[in-house]
Structure formats: C-alpha cells, structure tokens
Design a protein around this motif. Structure first.
Motif, PDB file in Angstrom:
ATOM      1  N   LEU A   1       0.834  -1.203   0.000  1.00 25.08           N
ATOM      2  CA  LEU A   1       0.000   0.000   0.000  1.00 25.08           C
ATOM      3  C   LEU A   1       0.867   1.252   0.000  1.00 25.08           C
ATOM      4  O   LEU A   1       0.636   2.200  -0.769  1.00 25.08           O
ATOM      5  CB  LEU A   1      -0.927  -0.026   1.210  1.00 25.08           C
ATOM      6  CG  LEU A   1      -2.147   0.897   1.181  1.00 25.08           C
ATOM      7  CD1 LEU A   1      -3.043   0.574  -0.005  1.00 25.08           C
ATOM      8  CD2 LEU A   1      -2.932   0.764   2.485  1.00 25.08           C
ATOM      9  N   VAL A   2       1.898   1.251   0.847  1.00 25.98           N
ATOM     10  CA  VAL A   2       2.808   2.399   0.934  1.00 25.98           C
ATOM     11  C   VAL A   2       3.547   2.595  -0.392  1.00 25.98           C
ATOM     12  O   VAL A   2       3.826   3.726  -0.806  1.00 25.98           O
ATOM     13  CB  VAL A   2       3.802   2.205   2.102  1.00 25.98           C
ATOM     14  CG1 VAL A   2       4.928   3.222   2.032  1.00 25.98           C
ATOM     15  CG2 VAL A   2       3.082   2.301   3.440  1.00 25.98           C
ATOM     16  N   ALA A   3       3.853   1.483  -1.073  1.00 28.33           N
ATOM     17  CA  ALA A   3       4.584   1.555  -2.335  1.00 28.33           C
ATOM     18  C   ALA A   3       3.694   1.924  -3.514  1.00 28.33           C
ATOM     19  O   ALA A   3       4.177   2.046  -4.639  1.00 28.33           O
ATOM     20  CB  ALA A   3       5.265   0.215  -2.603  1.00 28.33           C
ATOM     21  N   GLY A   4       2.401   2.086  -3.263  1.00 32.33           N
ATOM     22  CA  GLY A   4       1.496   2.492  -4.320  1.00 32.33           C
ATOM     23  C   GLY A   4       0.917   1.361  -5.134  1.00 32.33           C
ATOM     24  O   GLY A   4       0.300   1.601  -6.178  1.00 32.33           O
ATOM     25  N   VAL A   5       1.101   0.115  -4.659  1.00 33.49           N
ATOM     26  CA  VAL A   5       0.508  -1.035  -5.338  1.00 33.49           C
ATOM     27  C   VAL A   5      -0.994  -1.042  -5.062  1.00 33.49           C
ATOM     28  O   VAL A   5      -1.429  -0.800  -3.928  1.00 33.49           O
ATOM     29  CB  VAL A   5       1.161  -2.352  -4.864  1.00 33.49           C
ATOM     30  CG1 VAL A   5       0.455  -3.563  -5.471  1.00 33.49           C
ATOM     31  CG2 VAL A   5       2.648  -2.358  -5.225  1.00 33.49           C
ATOM     32  N   ARG A   6      -1.769  -1.323  -6.070  1.00 33.67           N
ATOM     33  CA  ARG A   6      -3.237  -1.268  -5.956  1.00 33.67           C
ATOM     34  C   ARG A   6      -3.777  -2.548  -5.324  1.00 33.67           C
ATOM     35  O   ARG A   6      -3.650  -3.640  -5.882  1.00 33.67           O
ATOM     36  CB  ARG A   6      -3.840  -1.065  -7.349  1.00 33.67           C
ATOM     37  CG  ARG A   6      -5.353  -0.937  -7.369  1.00 33.67           C
ATOM     38  CD  ARG A   6      -5.809  -0.657  -8.787  1.00 33.67           C
ATOM     39  NE  ARG A   6      -7.223  -0.950  -8.977  1.00 33.67           N
ATOM     40  CZ  ARG A   6      -7.812  -1.030 -10.161  1.00 33.67           C
ATOM     41  NH1 ARG A   6      -7.099  -0.825 -11.264  1.00 33.67           N
ATOM     42  NH2 ARG A   6      -9.092  -1.309 -10.261  1.00 33.67           N
ATOM     43  N   LEU A   7      -4.364  -2.430  -4.150  1.00 31.63           N
ATOM     44  CA  LEU A   7      -4.968  -3.577  -3.480  1.00 31.63           C
ATOM     45  C   LEU A   7      -6.377  -3.819  -4.016  1.00 31.63           C
ATOM     46  O   LEU A   7      -7.128  -2.876  -4.257  1.00 31.63           O
ATOM     47  CB  LEU A   7      -5.047  -3.358  -1.972  1.00 31.63           C
ATOM     48  CG  LEU A   7      -3.738  -3.139  -1.190  1.00 31.63           C
ATOM     49  CD1 LEU A   7      -4.009  -3.247   0.304  1.00 31.63           C
ATOM     50  CD2 LEU A   7      -2.640  -4.095  -1.614  1.00 31.63           C
ATOM     51  N   VAL A   8      -6.721  -5.091  -4.170  1.00 28.78           N
ATOM     52  CA  VAL A   8      -8.103  -5.474  -4.482  1.00 28.78           C
ATOM     53  C   VAL A   8      -8.935  -5.388  -3.212  1.00 28.78           C
ATOM     54  O   VAL A   8     -10.043  -4.869  -3.196  1.00 28.78           O
ATOM     55  CB  VAL A   8      -8.158  -6.887  -5.087  1.00 28.78           C
ATOM     56  CG1 VAL A   8      -9.599  -7.359  -5.271  1.00 28.78           C
ATOM     57  CG2 VAL A   8      -7.401  -6.926  -6.407  1.00 28.78           C
ATOM     58  N   HIS A   9      -8.382  -5.935  -2.128  1.00 20.94           N
ATOM     59  CA  HIS A   9      -8.981  -5.746  -0.795  1.00 20.94           C
ATOM     60  C   HIS A   9      -7.900  -5.899   0.252  1.00 20.94           C
ATOM     61  O   HIS A   9      -6.878  -6.554   0.028  1.00 20.94           O
ATOM     62  CB  HIS A   9     -10.150  -6.716  -0.555  1.00 20.94           C
ATOM     63  CG  HIS A   9      -9.773  -8.173  -0.481  1.00 20.94           C
ATOM     64  ND1 HIS A   9      -9.101  -8.724   0.596  1.00 20.94           N
ATOM     65  CD2 HIS A   9     -10.003  -9.194  -1.341  1.00 20.94           C
ATOM     66  CE1 HIS A   9      -8.923 -10.023   0.404  1.00 20.94           C
ATOM     67  NE2 HIS A   9      -9.459 -10.332  -0.768  1.00 20.94           N
ATOM     68  N   GLU A  10      -8.107  -5.293   1.392  1.00 20.45           N
ATOM     69  CA  GLU A  10      -7.155  -5.369   2.495  1.00 20.45           C
ATOM     70  C   GLU A  10      -7.293  -6.697   3.219  1.00 20.45           C
ATOM     71  O   GLU A  10      -8.240  -7.452   2.989  1.00 20.45           O
ATOM     72  CB  GLU A  10      -7.378  -4.185   3.438  1.00 20.45           C
ATOM     73  CG  GLU A  10      -7.072  -2.848   2.775  1.00 20.45           C
ATOM     74  CD  GLU A  10      -7.039  -1.702   3.758  1.00 20.45           C
ATOM     75  OE1 GLU A  10      -7.326  -1.912   4.950  1.00 20.45           O
ATOM     76  OE2 GLU A  10      -6.711  -0.569   3.319  1.00 20.45           O
ATOM     77  N   PRO A  11      -6.336  -7.040   4.105  1.00 19.09           N
ATOM     78  CA  PRO A  11      -6.399  -8.332   4.803  1.00 19.09           C
ATOM     79  C   PRO A  11      -7.719  -8.541   5.530  1.00 19.09           C
ATOM     80  O   PRO A  11      -8.215  -7.643   6.225  1.00 19.09           O
ATOM     81  CB  PRO A  11      -5.224  -8.241   5.784  1.00 19.09           C
ATOM     82  CG  PRO A  11      -4.242  -7.346   5.099  1.00 19.09           C
ATOM     83  CD  PRO A  11      -5.073  -6.316   4.405  1.00 19.09           C
ATOM     84  N   THR A  12      -8.248  -9.746   5.369  1.00 17.06           N
ATOM     85  CA  THR A  12      -9.552 -10.086   5.947  1.00 17.06           C
ATOM     86  C   THR A  12      -9.662 -11.601   6.037  1.00 17.06           C
ATOM     87  O   THR A  12      -8.834 -12.331   5.488  1.00 17.06           O
ATOM     88  CB  THR A  12     -10.690  -9.514   5.076  1.00 17.06           C
ATOM     89  OG1 THR A  12     -11.938  -9.716   5.734  1.00 17.06           O
ATOM     90  CG2 THR A  12     -10.738 -10.182   3.708  1.00 17.06           C
TER      91      THR A  12
END
Length: 312
Positions: free
Chosen positions: A86-97
């Motif tokens: 996230l900090v590196a600007g990579v696009r997450l589909v969803h956060e940890p869950t």
C-alpha cells in the motif's frame, strides 16, 4: 529488495467458458481430486499436497487467470506485506480479511504491475493428504506457475522488489536477449517464472509427480488418452526438472514434472543459459525441438482479467 514473507505457492485459479469439460480433464485425466464444488466453481486438490486445493476453476464467459495465490507464515506477515504494498502504491483489491474459500485463513489480494490478481494468505487449514505410492502417476503438488509478460524485466523487478522473490536462473537467446527469469521464494529452484511474450497470459502451470517412473507413467497415460502434447518428455537444464507439456481443453499449457532442483541459498549463483544450445532446453535430447510451434502454443490468449478482480 523486500525481505521475503511469502513462504510458498498455494494455488492457481482459472476462469474458463466450459467448466464441466475443464473439470473432467483435471480430475478424469490429469489426476486431481474434486474436493469442494459449488455452482459454477470447483476446487481441485492434489492428493499429496496439504493445500486445500491447487487449482480453482470458475465458469465465465472469458478465459483468464483469476489469481495466483501464495502462502505466508503468519497473519502478522500478511499485514506487514499488505502495508508495504500500500505504501509503495501497489493497488490492493482488498485489504487483509478472513477468507471465505475452503480452509478459511486470513489474506488479501492485489494487482501486480501488469494487472494479474495475486493473493497472499496465512492460517489456511491444512488438508488431510497422503503419501503418493510407488507407480501412482497423480500430482503430488503444484510445482510452479509461469506467466507470459510483455514487460518481463518490469515484472521481475516487481516481484523481487515488493514480494522478496530471488532470481535463480535466466534463459537468453543470442538474437532475442533475455527470455525467461526463474524466481524462487523458498528452496525450490522456482515457484514463479516470467517469460517474454506478446501479451500477459498464462504460459503454463506445472505439477510435481512422485518420481521419474511416475512422471513417465503419467506422460504415457495422457498420450494414450489423446491429450495434445506440445513438448517433451525431456529434462531442462535450468531447474534440472523433467518436462512434458500438454494442452488442456481451453488451450492452457499444463506440465508434468519431477525432480525440480533444491537450491542451497548460501552457495547459489544465478546462471545465464543460452537456450539456442539444445542441451539447455533438454539435457536428454528426447523432446521435440523447441520451435515456433511450441512457442506459439505457449503464448496462450491475451488474459482478459487484467486489472479486473475475479468476483470470488
């Protein structure tokens, strides 16, 4: 380069227009076990693997890679990696869950540099598995996944920088330059490889057999069943593993292999292999030549799932 928190390859998930035909191939001929199925989706396990499944099939109008999944040791590692991305600007589909797939667990998904969906998870329940017997020619585990890339240098850099993969070996050609990067995340020579291709797509998914005899028995069974063979049987130089490549009903390349090399992390230095030399592609000299036919089949169709997360 990021300190590795990924431990291993879990599964590869494919979307296909004809689910029934694809499932019949993988369970009736290839040797996987249908463990968990629902309407429009199947989870296929390898009898020798503790993973809940090594292939997931989903029925869809477009053929694509739904995702490639890797394991992490702990939920804390999952959180650490998600934060780094996230900090590196990579696009997450969803956060940890909490995951809703068989075996549960805790994980997140993101898009790599070319738009493939990748999942990282921990605490997935171990599947009850068994030792594969002598002469039993069914997959023990998912060995590795190879992807085609229109930007193999950029894709290699993404997986090294953000996910901690390490280079084991490189294939090159005198006229075409560097053509394939073999990347490891544990002692296996490669869990992921990146091939230069015209577009992002699946190059092949590889399945480990118990040993040389079982590998040859499995190869022979597929030939007798009339499955189209692309390349093999033979033994590569990079990774020292055997290979027999076949086409599944949707034109994806799948491989039977065995004896993939284990790397001594302290002593290993990556090689640059010239695959115009026949012994690089096949040490034995038993496989058909690597030519335009083999390359064209391996290019596969353009993946239609880039930067589009699968619905499940």
């Amino acid at each position: 380069m990021t300190e590795p928190v990924i431990t291993h390859l879990r599964h590869v998930d494919l979307a296909v227009p004809d689910l029934a035909r694809q499932q019949e191939f993988f369970t009736g001929v290839w040797g996987l076990t249908n463990e968990h199925s629902d309407t429009g989706i199947s989870f296929l396990a390898a009898e020798g693997s503790p993973e809940q499944y090594v292939v997931r099939l989903r029925e869809a109008a477009d053929k694509r890679i739904d995702l490639i999944a890797f394991g992490a040791a702990t939920p804390a590692d999952v959180d650490t990696l998600a934060h780094r991305l996230l900090v590196a600007g990579v696009r997450l589909v969803h956060e940890p869950t909490a995951l809703q797939t068989p075996g549960g667990g805790y994980g997140f998904r993101f898009f790599d540099n070319e738009g493939r969906t990748v999942e990282i998870s921990a605490n997935v329940a171990v599947r009850r598995h068994r030792k594969i017997e002598v002469g039993e020619s069914v997959p023990v585990r998912l060995s590795h996944v190879v992807v085609n890339s229109a930007d193999p240098e950029g894709t290699r850099a993404f997986y090294e920088r953000h996910l901690g993969f390490r280079l084991s070996d490189t294939l090159m050609h005198p006229r075409m330059g560097e053509m394939m990067y073999f990347l490891r995340i544990n002692a296996w020579h490669h869990s992921l490889a990146i091939a230069r291709g015209p577009h992002p797509s699946l190059h092949h998914a590889s399945f480990e057999l118990r040993g040389l005899d079982e590998y040859l028995r499995g190869t022979g069974r597929l030939l007798r069943a009339g499955v189209e063979k692309i390349w093999g049987p033979g033994r590569h130089l990079a990774g020292n593993n055997t290979f027999s490549y076949f086409l599944d009903p949707h034109g994806n390349t799948v491989e039977y292999t065995t004896e993939l090399e284990l790397v001594d992390e302290d002593a290993w230095h990556p090689h640059l292999y010239d695959f115009s030399q026949p012994e690089v592609s096949d040490q034995w000299g038993t496989a058909n030549a690597m030519n335009e036919f083999v390359a064209q089949k391996s290019f596969n169709d353009l993946d239609k799932g880039l930067f589009v997360a699968p619905p499940v």
